[in-house]
Scaffold this motif. Structure first.
Motif, PDB file in Angstrom:
ATOM      1  N   LEU A   9      42.791  48.422  38.729  1.00 45.75           N
ATOM      2  CA  LEU A   9      41.808  47.865  37.789  1.00 45.75           C
ATOM      3  C   LEU A   9      40.384  48.129  38.266  1.00 45.75           C
ATOM      4  N   GLY A  10      40.263  48.921  39.329  1.00 46.69           N
ATOM      5  CA  GLY A  10      38.926  49.339  39.764  1.00 46.69           C
ATOM      6  C   GLY A  10      38.315  48.482  40.850  1.00 46.69           C
ATOM      7  N   THR A  11      39.077  47.539  41.388  1.00 46.35           N
ATOM      8  CA  THR A  11      38.534  46.764  42.503  1.00 46.35           C
ATOM      9  C   THR A  11      39.054  47.385  43.801  1.00 46.35           C
ATOM     10  N   SER A  12      38.407  47.067  44.930  1.00 44.38           N
ATOM     11  CA  SER A  12      38.882  47.679  46.180  1.00 44.38           C
ATOM     12  C   SER A  12      39.566  46.633  47.045  1.00 44.38           C
ATOM     13  N   ARG A  13      40.468  47.117  47.889  1.00 45.12           N
ATOM     14  CA  ARG A  13      41.184  46.201  48.781  1.00 45.12           C
ATOM     15  C   ARG A  13      40.202  45.531  49.739  1.00 45.12           C
ATOM     16  N   ASP A  14      39.201  46.299  50.190  1.00 43.73           N
ATOM     17  CA  ASP A  14      38.200  45.728  51.105  1.00 43.73           C
ATOM     18  C   ASP A  14      37.512  44.537  50.449  1.00 43.73           C
ATOM     19  N   GLN A  15      37.167  44.707  49.166  1.00 43.55           N
ATOM     20  CA  GLN A  15      36.476  43.615  48.460  1.00 43.55           C
ATOM     21  C   GLN A  15      37.387  42.387  48.339  1.00 43.55           C
ATOM     22  N   MET A  16      38.647  42.638  47.983  1.00 37.67           N
ATOM     23  CA  MET A  16      39.578  41.508  47.808  1.00 37.67           C
ATOM     24  C   MET A  16      39.765  40.775  49.140  1.00 37.67           C
ATOM     25  N   LEU A  17      39.904  41.541  50.218  1.00 36.61           N
ATOM     26  CA  LEU A  17      40.114  40.899  51.524  1.00 36.61           C
ATOM     27  C   LEU A  17      38.855  40.171  51.970  1.00 36.61           C
ATOM     28  N   ALA A  18      37.687  40.760  51.678  1.00 34.23           N
ATOM     29  CA  ALA A  18      36.434  40.089  52.058  1.00 34.23           C
ATOM     30  C   ALA A  18      36.359  38.731  51.343  1.00 34.23           C
ATOM     31  N   ASP A  19      36.769  38.703  50.072  1.00 29.76           N
ATOM     32  CA  ASP A  19      36.733  37.442  49.313  1.00 29.76           C
ATOM     33  C   ASP A  19      37.716  36.422  49.879  1.00 29.76           C
ATOM     34  N   LEU A  20      38.871  36.904  50.322  1.00 30.96           N
ATOM     35  CA  LEU A  20      39.839  35.974  50.936  1.00 30.96           C
ATOM     36  C   LEU A  20      39.262  35.421  52.242  1.00 30.96           C
ATOM     37  N   HIS A  21      38.757  36.327  53.073  1.00 31.36           N
ATOM     38  CA  HIS A  21      38.319  35.916  54.408  1.00 31.36           C
ATOM     39  C   HIS A  21      37.084  35.012  54.371  1.00 31.36           C
ATOM     40  N   SER A  22      36.259  35.167  53.334  1.00 28.95           N
ATOM     41  CA  SER A  22      35.055  34.317  53.262  1.00 28.95           C
ATOM     42  C   SER A  22      35.382  32.965  52.628  1.00 28.95           C
TER      43      SER A  22
END
Ligand code: 3HC
Length: 348
Positions: free
Chosen positions: A120-133
């Motif tokens: 859907l155009g999102t990146s794994r790095d972005q998703m993980l950053a959101d989880l970790h923050s």
């Protein structure tokens, strides 16, 4: 499994400024091209066909899917932790092997789901950053401790049982990559549920102490599992639109009721008591009635203040940091391979 390579744009993708915000109740006037794309999208949904990554879709549909699929992926990954806690203490080699396989499956589910969200155009790095923050949500259920071995069986029976109840309808989700990922996930979840139930059956045929340990675990997990289905439909801001889009097929309350109805007879076979004095068969409704869920406790947990939220996030962040060298090594290897291949091509 699903990669960005699937994400080839629809050739008739609208070039207009903004995608419409929802399937119904669109307020801004649409360009002719946008309106045509929206009509194609609506027609597919109405015909119960799948939306694929290369298809045009309203921005709000895409965002809803990224939200739900990434939360789901995070739940699978964080969900490895409470049970992982018992791998080194499983009571036999057989139970240890089963538990390792199960925890590994959950990791795999997380990976399919991150890949589905990436389409859907999102990146794994972005998703993980959101989880970790702490910005991204994951299932409330994984913020409770696993105090005894019986908790592992109860997680299989009740937590995975609730997860399957919610996830079977997701196999019919309107977004193709999510629906297809869920088919395999559900098959594996079914094994998880059975192994949990079988482990509890063994304990219930054991000593009085083992039986008491199972009952105690059921008492601690029952209400949390009912809350896991999400807020009541009347307080669920995403449900109506999610159902219109065919992302959700059955509402939070209906799934919760299905879970209760399916679980009561299983508890009877097991010989445990479900900790709810209001639980009783309602002949008129042809369903079990059950007591009130503590929604304050649920929201406190969802908002980061459950018993294990901080510990779970800290463990995930540490694991990610410690895996940095693996990611770097994999990238260096891929880079080397690409260089070798281009040299080969030049030489040919
Ligand atoms: N834990 C944490 N947050 C929850 C929640 C829960 N149990 N239930 C609902 N919420 C959140 C929602 O994410 C939403 O937050 P947001 O708007 O900030 O994103 C808010 O509460 C309001 O809830 P809604 O009912 O309006 O939200 P949804 O329509 O998205 O429904 C859902 C919630 C039923 C969980 C739905 O997102 C869903 O079906 N998700 C896919 C399945 C999933 O994620 N399951 C998690 C468990 S996975 C698992 O258990 C792993 C297995 O191996 C055991």
């Amino acid at each position: 499994m699903y990669t960005q390579s699937f994400n080839v744009p629809d050739t008739t993708e609208p070039t207009g400024a903004k995608a419409p915000l929802s399937l119904v109740g669109v307020v801004s006037p649409l360009s002719e091209q946008d309106a045509a794309a929206q009509t194609r999208f609506d027609t597919k949904l109405n015909a119960d066909q799948k939306i694929e990554p290369q298809d045009w879709m309203p921005e709000a549909y895409r965002k809803t899917l990224v939200r739900q699929i990434s939360q789901h992926a995070h739940s699978e990954i964080v969900g490895m932790l409470p049970e992982g806690n018992w791998i080194s203490r499983a009571p036999s080699l057989k139970r240890k092997a089963i538990l390792i396989a199960k925890v590994q499956d959950e990791g795999g589910h997380g990976l399919y789901l991150y890949s589905a969200a990436e389409t859907l155009g999102t990146s794994r790095d972005q998703m993980l950053a959101d989880l970790h923050s702490g910005k991204a949500k994951y299932s409330s259920i994984f913020n409770y401790p696993t105090l005894t071995w019986a908790d592992v069986g109860v997680i299989g029976w009740l937590v995975d049982g609730a997860a399957i109840m919610n996830q079977i309808p997701l196999c019919r989700c309107s977004y193709g990559p999510y629906a297809r990922a869920m088919i395999r996930v559900c098959k594996e979840e079914s094994f998880h549920q059975r192994q949990g139930y079988e482990s509890l059956l063994t304990l219930m045929r054991g000593t009085a102490e083992q039986q008491a340990m199972v009952q105690d675990a059921v008492n601690r997990w029952w209400w949390k599992c009912l809350a896991m289905f999400g807020p009541p439909d009347s307080d669920s801001p995403n449900s109506v639109q999610g159902m219109r889009w065919g992302i959700k097929r059955i509402s939070n309350d209906d799934l919760r009721q299905k879970f209760v109805d399916a679980t009561v007879p299983q508890a009877e076979v097991l010989g445990v008591r479900l900790p709810d004095p209001d639980l009783k068969w309602n002949e008129a409704r042809q369903h079990y009635d059950f007591g009130a869920i503590d929604w304050d406790e649920f929201w406190a947990t969802v908002n980061g203040n459950g018993p294990c939220n901080k510990e779970r996030l800290a463990t995930r962040v540490k694991a990610h940091q410690e895996g940095q060298w693996v990611r770097e090594a994999a990238l260096a290897y891929a880079h080397k391979q690409a260089q070798k291949n281009s040299l080969k091509q030049e030489a040919a």
